[in-house]
Write a protein that holds these residues in place. Structure first.
Motif, PDB file in Angstrom:
ATOM      1  N   HIS A 126      18.743  24.268  30.650  1.00  0.00           N
ATOM      2  CA  HIS A 126      19.238  24.196  29.276  1.00  0.00           C
ATOM      3  C   HIS A 126      19.716  22.781  29.027  1.00  0.00           C
ATOM      4  O   HIS A 126      20.514  22.251  29.798  1.00  0.00           O
ATOM      5  CB  HIS A 126      20.403  25.186  29.116  1.00  0.00           C
ATOM      6  CG  HIS A 126      21.170  25.018  27.844  1.00  0.00           C
ATOM      7  ND1 HIS A 126      20.638  25.340  26.622  1.00  0.00           N
ATOM      8  CD2 HIS A 126      22.419  24.549  27.593  1.00  0.00           C
ATOM      9  CE1 HIS A 126      21.531  25.084  25.681  1.00  0.00           C
ATOM     10  NE2 HIS A 126      22.617  24.594  26.244  1.00  0.00           N
ATOM     11  N   ARG A 127      19.190  22.156  27.978  1.00  0.00           N
ATOM     12  CA  ARG A 127      19.635  20.809  27.616  1.00  0.00           C
ATOM     13  C   ARG A 127      20.941  20.947  26.846  1.00  0.00           C
ATOM     14  O   ARG A 127      20.986  21.623  25.810  1.00  0.00           O
ATOM     15  CB  ARG A 127      18.555  20.151  26.745  1.00  0.00           C
ATOM     16  CG  ARG A 127      18.882  18.750  26.385  1.00  0.00           C
ATOM     17  CD  ARG A 127      18.183  17.799  27.350  1.00  0.00           C
ATOM     18  NE  ARG A 127      18.533  16.432  27.072  1.00  0.00           N
ATOM     19  CZ  ARG A 127      18.766  15.530  28.002  1.00  0.00           C
ATOM     20  NH1 ARG A 127      18.723  15.838  29.278  1.00  0.00           N
ATOM     21  NH2 ARG A 127      19.037  14.308  27.686  1.00  0.00           N
ATOM     22  N   GLN A 128      21.993  20.364  27.353  1.00  0.00           N
ATOM     23  CA  GLN A 128      23.301  20.510  26.744  1.00  0.00           C
ATOM     24  C   GLN A 128      23.389  19.740  25.421  1.00  0.00           C
ATOM     25  O   GLN A 128      23.002  18.581  25.369  1.00  0.00           O
ATOM     26  CB  GLN A 128      24.371  19.946  27.688  1.00  0.00           C
ATOM     27  CG  GLN A 128      24.468  20.653  29.013  1.00  0.00           C
ATOM     28  CD  GLN A 128      25.252  21.935  28.894  1.00  0.00           C
ATOM     29  OE1 GLN A 128      24.666  22.996  28.725  1.00  0.00           O
ATOM     30  NE2 GLN A 128      26.565  21.853  29.008  1.00  0.00           N
ATOM     31  N   THR A 129      23.918  20.379  24.397  1.00  0.00           N
ATOM     32  CA  THR A 129      24.204  19.654  23.156  1.00  0.00           C
ATOM     33  C   THR A 129      25.594  19.020  23.317  1.00  0.00           C
ATOM     34  O   THR A 129      26.383  19.451  24.178  1.00  0.00           O
ATOM     35  CB  THR A 129      24.264  20.610  21.951  1.00  0.00           C
ATOM     36  OG1 THR A 129      25.366  21.511  22.168  1.00  0.00           O
ATOM     37  CG2 THR A 129      22.976  21.401  21.805  1.00  0.00           C
ATOM     38  N   PRO A 130      25.923  18.020  22.488  1.00  0.00           N
ATOM     39  CA  PRO A 130      27.276  17.458  22.573  1.00  0.00           C
ATOM     40  C   PRO A 130      28.344  18.541  22.417  1.00  0.00           C
ATOM     41  O   PRO A 130      29.385  18.513  23.051  1.00  0.00           O
ATOM     42  CB  PRO A 130      27.317  16.450  21.420  1.00  0.00           C
ATOM     43  CG  PRO A 130      25.883  16.070  21.201  1.00  0.00           C
ATOM     44  CD  PRO A 130      25.085  17.296  21.526  1.00  0.00           C
ATOM     45  N   ARG A 131      28.075  19.517  21.570  1.00  0.00           N
ATOM     46  CA  ARG A 131      29.053  20.587  21.347  1.00  0.00           C
ATOM     47  C   ARG A 131      29.223  21.446  22.618  1.00  0.00           C
ATOM     48  O   ARG A 131      30.319  21.844  22.968  1.00  0.00           O
ATOM     49  CB  ARG A 131      28.563  21.436  20.165  1.00  0.00           C
ATOM     50  CG  ARG A 131      29.606  22.223  19.496  1.00  0.00           C
ATOM     51  CD  ARG A 131      30.578  21.388  18.685  1.00  0.00           C
ATOM     52  NE  ARG A 131      31.738  22.199  18.321  1.00  0.00           N
ATOM     53  CZ  ARG A 131      32.722  21.807  17.530  1.00  0.00           C
ATOM     54  NH1 ARG A 131      32.730  20.597  17.022  1.00  0.00           N
ATOM     55  NH2 ARG A 131      33.734  22.609  17.260  1.00  0.00           N
ATOM     56  N   ASP A 132      28.090  21.718  23.306  1.00  0.00           N
ATOM     57  CA  ASP A 132      28.171  22.452  24.589  1.00  0.00           C
ATOM     58  C   ASP A 132      29.063  21.686  25.558  1.00  0.00           C
ATOM     59  O   ASP A 132      29.898  22.249  26.258  1.00  0.00           O
ATOM     60  CB  ASP A 132      26.801  22.552  25.286  1.00  0.00           C
ATOM     61  CG  ASP A 132      25.816  23.426  24.552  1.00  0.00           C
ATOM     62  OD1 ASP A 132      26.267  24.296  23.796  1.00  0.00           O
ATOM     63  OD2 ASP A 132      24.603  23.221  24.742  1.00  0.00           O
ATOM     64  N   GLU A 133      28.834  20.371  25.616  1.00  0.00           N
ATOM     65  CA  GLU A 133      29.567  19.544  26.586  1.00  0.00           C
ATOM     66  C   GLU A 133      31.067  19.588  26.286  1.00  0.00           C
ATOM     67  O   GLU A 133      31.880  19.680  27.196  1.00  0.00           O
ATOM     68  CB  GLU A 133      29.085  18.077  26.529  1.00  0.00           C
ATOM     69  CG  GLU A 133      27.607  17.893  26.827  1.00  0.00           C
ATOM     70  CD  GLU A 133      27.331  17.601  28.295  1.00  0.00           C
ATOM     71  OE1 GLU A 133      28.284  17.343  29.034  1.00  0.00           O
ATOM     72  OE2 GLU A 133      26.150  17.646  28.687  1.00  0.00           O
TER      73      GLU A 133
END
Ligand code: SF4
Length: 431
Positions: free
Chosen positions: A344-351
């Motif tokens: 899963h490519r992390q979005t800035p919000r995920d991070e």
């Protein structure tokens, strides 16, 4: 600039599958250990090559991922591997990566599975920390958990580890066990402290779906302590371990307080020294600070280059995938390998969300405005004002000047009540 990286290696073999355990681990497959070790080495070599020969579409600088500051062999029961097998894995890591001289190199081991001779060899290879799965000092509780060891095995294992030269030991405990009482938990803690480990972990028993414990509990067949008693056990552990010279640095983890470290920390006015110099688990800190780690082995989960990824679960499939892959290395985006089944490519919000959830576990260090801003280029309160405000109102978070680790800085952290209700806090930061 990417911070130094850690390596997790999953060893999914156990002599017996305990009824409460939902880890990716298998009993009765020890015959596969030699082939599994070969597959692990193939996967390490594969990722090593991805770093030195990045594919055309790799746009980021990968060389920083070469520097490794911690290694952790988890399981399963890593101590089922022979010292020679550990040696070959270490050689592969040293060939492909730059393992720092002061790296923390941990193996998990079950008491009763390690001889003095094996421990001496492991120490020589470079393992410098052992985490023993003790769980309880009470014979009846160990029997309930279906553990193969007794407390004499624990005493023997700690004594052998000391003789072999290990000066950094963790003892893992579980509380909230079937038929456990406050006095039996208190006795366990006393016996553990009497062994003077440098580090203690104490986790509440969780009933995982799909385990025999989960099924028995849903049928009312498991005499578990009520939640109030489990909370009392946790609060007792907090006070008892603190009064016995352990500092609680994470919700469920304590490290031996070290006078030298406090002095050093006061001088440098930095939270980093307390993490780096004392007996806190530097490998787990990597997770809790949302920093990168590579993961090798069946079912292993990694986080690097903006990806969260996980490997195929089954031992046989893992071995086959590493042995039979035909695709050129340039087809793989680092850190994915032929064993990866999910990424899963992390979005800035995920991070940001994960940063809050993991860092708030660090009950002393918590989250600072400066730390959040330097990581994301945005203010903590610009992003999470509403969530933080509500949690402070509920008495689960506090935002205060701290005198202990970070002078002149305000830290957002869990309150005493927040430590008991951590999941309620973390839910607020999940998108
Ligand atoms: S020994 Fe540990 S990893 Fe293995 S089944 Fe039991 S609890 Fe799980």
């Amino acid at each position: 600039m990417t911070p130094d990286t850690s390596i997790y290696l999953h060893i999914p073999f156990c002599k017996h599958h305990c009824a409460y355990c939902d880890f990716n681990t298998y009993a009765g497959q020890e015959d596969s250990i030699p082939a599994y070790v070969e597959a692990l080495i193939r996967e390490i070599n594969f990722v090593g090559r991805c770093i030195t020969e990045p594919s055309n579409h790799q746009t980021i600088e990968l060389s920083n991922y070469r520097t490794i500051k911690t290694i952790f062999f988890g399981g399963g029961t890593p101590s089922l591997l022979s010292p020679a097998q550990f040696d070959s894995i270490f050689k592969a890591i040293r060939t492909n990566f730059n393992l720092l001289e002061d790296s923390e190199n941990t193996i998990e081991a079950n008491p009763g599975t390690v001889s003095l001779e094996a421990l001496k060899q492991l120490r020589k290879i470079g393992i410098n920390r052992i985490s023993f799965g003790v769980q309880s000092a009470n014979a009846e509780e160990l029997r309930m958990l279906e553990r193969a060891h007794n407390f004499f095995d624990v005493i023997e294992a700690v004594s052998s580890a000391r003789k072999a030269g290990f000066d950094n030991l963790n003892l893992d405990l579980i509380y909230g066990l079937p038929e456990q009482t406050l006095p039996t938990w208190q006795t366990t803690l006393q016996r553990i402290v009497d062994l003077h480990p440098e580090h203690i972990s104490a986790y509440a028993l969780t009933l995982e779906h799909g385990t025999p414990f989960g099924r028995w509990s849903s049928k009312g067949m498991l005499p578990l302590p009520d939640p109030d008693l489990a909370a009392e056990m946790y609060e007792f552990a907090e006070e008892f371990l603190e009064s016995n010279g352990y500092v609680q640095y994470e919700i469920s983890n304590w490290a031996k307080r070290n006078a030298e470290v406090r002095v050093q920390n006061a001088e440098s006015n930095s939270a980093f020294d307390i993490h780096h110099s004392s007996f806190v688990c530097r490998h787990n800190l990597q997770y809790w600070q949302s920093l990168p780690y590579l993961a090798f082995g069946a079912g292993a989960h990694g986080y690097a280059n903006g990806y969260r990824c996980s490997n195929v679960l089954r031992i046989k499939t893992y071995i086959e995938r590493l042995a039979n892959h035909k695709l050129p290395i340039t087809n793989f985006q680092f850190p994915l390998t032929p064993a990866t089944v999910n990424h899963h490519r992390q979005t800035p919000r995920d991070e940001m969300s994960e940063f809050m959830i993991t860092n708030l576990r660090l009950v002393k260090a918590g989250v600072t405005e400066a730390g959040f801003r330097s990581r994301f280029g945005r203010g903590l309160f610009d992003v999470y004002q509403k969530e933080i405000g509500e949690l402070i109102q509920l008495g689960l978070l506090e935002y205060k000047q701290t005198s202990e680790f970070l002078k002149n800085s305000e830290v957002l952290r869990l309150t005493k009540r927040g430590r008991l209700l951590g999941n309620q806090v973390f839910m607020q930061f999940i998108e």
